[in-house]
Design a protein around this motif. Structure first.
Motif, PDB file in Angstrom:
ATOM      1  N   ILE A  24       0.854  -1.184   0.000  1.00 20.50           N
ATOM      2  CA  ILE A  24       0.000   0.000   0.000  1.00 20.50           C
ATOM      3  C   ILE A  24       0.892   1.236   0.000  1.00 20.50           C
ATOM      4  O   ILE A  24       1.763   1.379   0.862  1.00 20.50           O
ATOM      5  CB  ILE A  24      -0.918   0.033   1.246  1.00 20.50           C
ATOM      6  N   VAL A  25       0.672   2.115  -0.981  1.00 18.53           N
ATOM      7  CA  VAL A  25       1.483   3.329  -1.127  1.00 18.53           C
ATOM      8  C   VAL A  25       0.555   4.536  -1.229  1.00 18.53           C
ATOM      9  O   VAL A  25      -0.456   4.487  -1.923  1.00 18.53           O
ATOM     10  CB  VAL A  25       2.376   3.271  -2.393  1.00 18.53           C
ATOM     11  N   ASP A  26       0.932   5.614  -0.554  1.00 15.88           N
ATOM     12  CA  ASP A  26       0.222   6.883  -0.680  1.00 15.88           C
ATOM     13  C   ASP A  26       1.054   7.790  -1.583  1.00 15.88           C
ATOM     14  O   ASP A  26       2.084   8.308  -1.181  1.00 15.88           O
ATOM     15  CB  ASP A  26       0.025   7.531   0.690  1.00 15.88           C
ATOM     16  N   TYR A  27       0.593   7.973  -2.807  1.00 20.78           N
ATOM     17  CA  TYR A  27       1.310   8.783  -3.791  1.00 20.78           C
ATOM     18  C   TYR A  27       0.919  10.262  -3.761  1.00 20.78           C
ATOM     19  O   TYR A  27       1.398  11.032  -4.580  1.00 20.78           O
ATOM     20  CB  TYR A  27       1.038   8.253  -5.202  1.00 20.78           C
ATOM     21  N   LYS A  28       0.034  10.647  -2.847  1.00 23.92           N
ATOM     22  CA  LYS A  28      -0.503  12.010  -2.868  1.00 23.92           C
ATOM     23  C   LYS A  28       0.590  13.073  -2.930  1.00 23.92           C
ATOM     24  O   LYS A  28       0.516  13.991  -3.741  1.00 23.92           O
ATOM     25  CB  LYS A  28      -1.401  12.245  -1.649  1.00 23.92           C
ATOM     26  N   ASN A  29       1.598  12.968  -2.073  1.00 26.72           N
ATOM     27  CA  ASN A  29       2.669  13.970  -2.065  1.00 26.72           C
ATOM     28  C   ASN A  29       3.838  13.595  -2.976  1.00 26.72           C
ATOM     29  O   ASN A  29       4.828  14.311  -3.035  1.00 26.72           O
ATOM     30  CB  ASN A  29       3.159  14.209  -0.635  1.00 26.72           C
ATOM     31  N   ILE A  30       3.723  12.479  -3.674  1.00 28.51           N
ATOM     32  CA  ILE A  30       4.773  12.057  -4.615  1.00 28.51           C
ATOM     33  C   ILE A  30       4.410  12.504  -6.032  1.00 28.51           C
ATOM     34  O   ILE A  30       5.185  13.169  -6.700  1.00 28.51           O
ATOM     35  CB  ILE A  30       4.987  10.522  -4.550  1.00 28.51           C
ATOM     36  N   ASN A  31       3.196  12.109  -6.480  1.00 27.56           N
ATOM     37  CA  ASN A  31       2.778  12.504  -7.834  1.00 27.56           C
ATOM     38  C   ASN A  31       1.290  12.878  -7.915  1.00 27.56           C
ATOM     39  O   ASN A  31       0.745  13.017  -8.994  1.00 27.56           O
ATOM     40  CB  ASN A  31       3.094  11.382  -8.834  1.00 27.56           C
ATOM     41  N   GLY A  32       0.648  12.980  -6.744  1.00 25.06           N
ATOM     42  CA  GLY A  32      -0.757  13.370  -6.704  1.00 25.06           C
ATOM     43  C   GLY A  32      -1.746  12.257  -6.992  1.00 25.06           C
ATOM     44  O   GLY A  32      -2.951  12.487  -7.022  1.00 25.06           O
ATOM     45  N   GLU A  33      -1.270  11.035  -7.189  1.00 29.54           N
ATOM     46  CA  GLU A  33      -2.115   9.918  -7.604  1.00 29.54           C
ATOM     47  C   GLU A  33      -3.060   9.422  -6.505  1.00 29.54           C
ATOM     48  O   GLU A  33      -4.145   8.947  -6.799  1.00 29.54           O
ATOM     49  CB  GLU A  33      -1.222   8.765  -8.084  1.00 29.54           C
ATOM     50  N   GLY A  34      -2.679   9.481  -5.249  1.00 23.96           N
ATOM     51  CA  GLY A  34      -3.517   8.986  -4.166  1.00 23.96           C
ATOM     52  C   GLY A  34      -3.053   7.641  -3.651  1.00 23.96           C
ATOM     53  O   GLY A  34      -1.901   7.248  -3.828  1.00 23.96           O
ATOM     54  N   ILE A  35      -3.964   6.909  -3.010  1.00 24.60           N
ATOM     55  CA  ILE A  35      -3.642   5.622  -2.388  1.00 24.60           C
ATOM     56  C   ILE A  35      -3.746   4.510  -3.430  1.00 24.60           C
ATOM     57  O   ILE A  35      -4.761   4.383  -4.100  1.00 24.60           O
ATOM     58  CB  ILE A  35      -4.619   5.318  -1.232  1.00 24.60           C
ATOM     59  N   VAL A  36      -2.676   3.696  -3.513  1.00 28.59           N
ATOM     60  CA  VAL A  36      -2.624   2.650  -4.530  1.00 28.59           C
ATOM     61  C   VAL A  36      -2.188   1.343  -3.874  1.00 28.59           C
ATOM     62  O   VAL A  36      -1.305   1.321  -3.021  1.00 28.59           O
ATOM     63  CB  VAL A  36      -1.645   3.027  -5.669  1.00 28.59           C
ATOM     64  N   MET A  37      -2.815   0.256  -4.309  1.00 31.93           N
ATOM     65  CA  MET A  37      -2.422  -1.084  -3.892  1.00 31.93           C
ATOM     66  C   MET A  37      -1.611  -1.709  -5.028  1.00 31.93           C
ATOM     67  O   MET A  37      -2.031  -1.678  -6.182  1.00 31.93           O
ATOM     68  CB  MET A  37      -3.653  -1.942  -3.617  1.00 31.93           C
ATOM     69  N   HIS A  38      -0.436  -2.256  -4.688  1.00 32.71           N
ATOM     70  CA  HIS A  38       0.413  -2.938  -5.668  1.00 32.71           C
ATOM     71  C   HIS A  38       0.535  -4.409  -5.289  1.00 32.71           C
ATOM     72  O   HIS A  38       0.520  -4.760  -4.112  1.00 32.71           O
ATOM     73  CB  HIS A  38       1.828  -2.339  -5.680  1.00 32.71           C
ATOM     74  N   GLU A  39       0.734  -5.241  -6.301  1.00 40.48           N
ATOM     75  CA  GLU A  39       0.993  -6.662  -6.068  1.00 40.48           C
ATOM     76  C   GLU A  39       2.469  -6.995  -6.224  1.00 40.48           C
ATOM     77  O   GLU A  39       2.895  -8.095  -5.891  1.00 40.48           O
ATOM     78  CB  GLU A  39       0.137  -7.503  -7.017  1.00 40.48           C
ATOM     79  N   THR A  40       3.243  -6.063  -6.748  1.00 42.61           N
ATOM     80  CA  THR A  40       4.702  -6.199  -6.829  1.00 42.61           C
ATOM     81  C   THR A  40       5.321  -5.016  -6.090  1.00 42.61           C
ATOM     82  O   THR A  40       4.720  -3.955  -5.987  1.00 42.61           O
ATOM     83  CB  THR A  40       5.192  -6.218  -8.289  1.00 42.61           C
ATOM     84  N   LYS A  41       6.535  -5.219  -5.619  1.00 36.50           N
ATOM     85  CA  LYS A  41       7.206  -4.225  -4.780  1.00 36.50           C
ATOM     86  C   LYS A  41       7.411  -2.911  -5.549  1.00 36.50           C
ATOM     87  O   LYS A  41       8.091  -2.894  -6.574  1.00 36.50           O
ATOM     88  CB  LYS A  41       8.541  -4.780  -4.302  1.00 36.50           C
TER      89      LYS A  41
END
Length: 193
Positions: A24-41
């Motif tokens: 689980i990554v919060d991209y809000k302050n990285i690229n504005g994308e928001g909360i994202v779930m990934h299956e790979t690192k």
């Protein structure tokens, strides 16, 4: 629970995964994308949930203002996301996550930012909203992670030094909360954080 979210919060986008590792990554302050779930690192730091069995897990990453109140334009305070098993049985676990990307321990615990209390409040407010809207039962015990993904050193021992302890939160709010960057899903009934 899935049906309740889809009925009460129809604009939410539930995603299903059975990946052995859920990032689980919060991209809000990285690229504005928001909360994202990934299956790979991913490259940015994350909260890792090891899905040992693996089982199907629903992920609801909250966009800004994802929990509307009755008054138009007013929204409830919220954490980053909620996850729960695909089976959606009454005794299955539910996990809420709140993250802050402080770059070091000093920034994470700086008094004027008050991140620990802010993060706890966001979890409490989100869970209360879900209970008030009957998305989850009033008496159901839920789980929560408060995370500083950028910190590699242990931070849980200094996280709950404010007004509420982990025990207070469990007793008063029925939320088992931990300050960590990871958890382990054992089954639909068991998650370790």
């Amino acid at each position: 629970m899935r049906d309740n979210i889809e009925e009460i919060l129809p604009e939410h986008n539930l995603q299903l995964t059975n990946s052995p590792n859920i990032y689980i990554v919060d991209y809000k302050n990285i690229n504005g994308e928001g909360i994202v779930m990934h299956e790979t690192k991913p490259d940015p730091k994350y909260v890792l949930l090891e899905n040992l069995t693996p089982i199907g897990i629903y992920f609801d990453g909250f966009e800004d203002n994802a929990l509307p109140l009755e008054e138009p334009g007013v929204c409830n305070s919220q954490c980053e996301c909620v996850l729960f098993p695909e089976e959606c049985n009454q005794n299955d676990w539910i996990l809420f996550i709140e993250m802050k990307y402080a770059n070091d321990r000093e920034a994470a615990f700086r008094e004027n930012r008050d991140y620990p209390n802010c993060m706890i409040n966001q979890i409490l407010e989100t869970v209360k909203y879900f209970r008030d809207k009957k998305i989850i039962p009033e008496e159901k015990r839920v789980n929560a992670i408060v995370s500083f993904p950028n910190l590699i050193e242990e931070f849980s021992s200094t996280f709950f030094t404010g007004r509420m302890s982990m025990d207070d939160i469990l007793y008063d709010h029925k939320i088992l909360i931990r300050a960590t960057n990871s958890g382990t899903i054992k089954s639909p009934k068991r998650i370790y954080i």
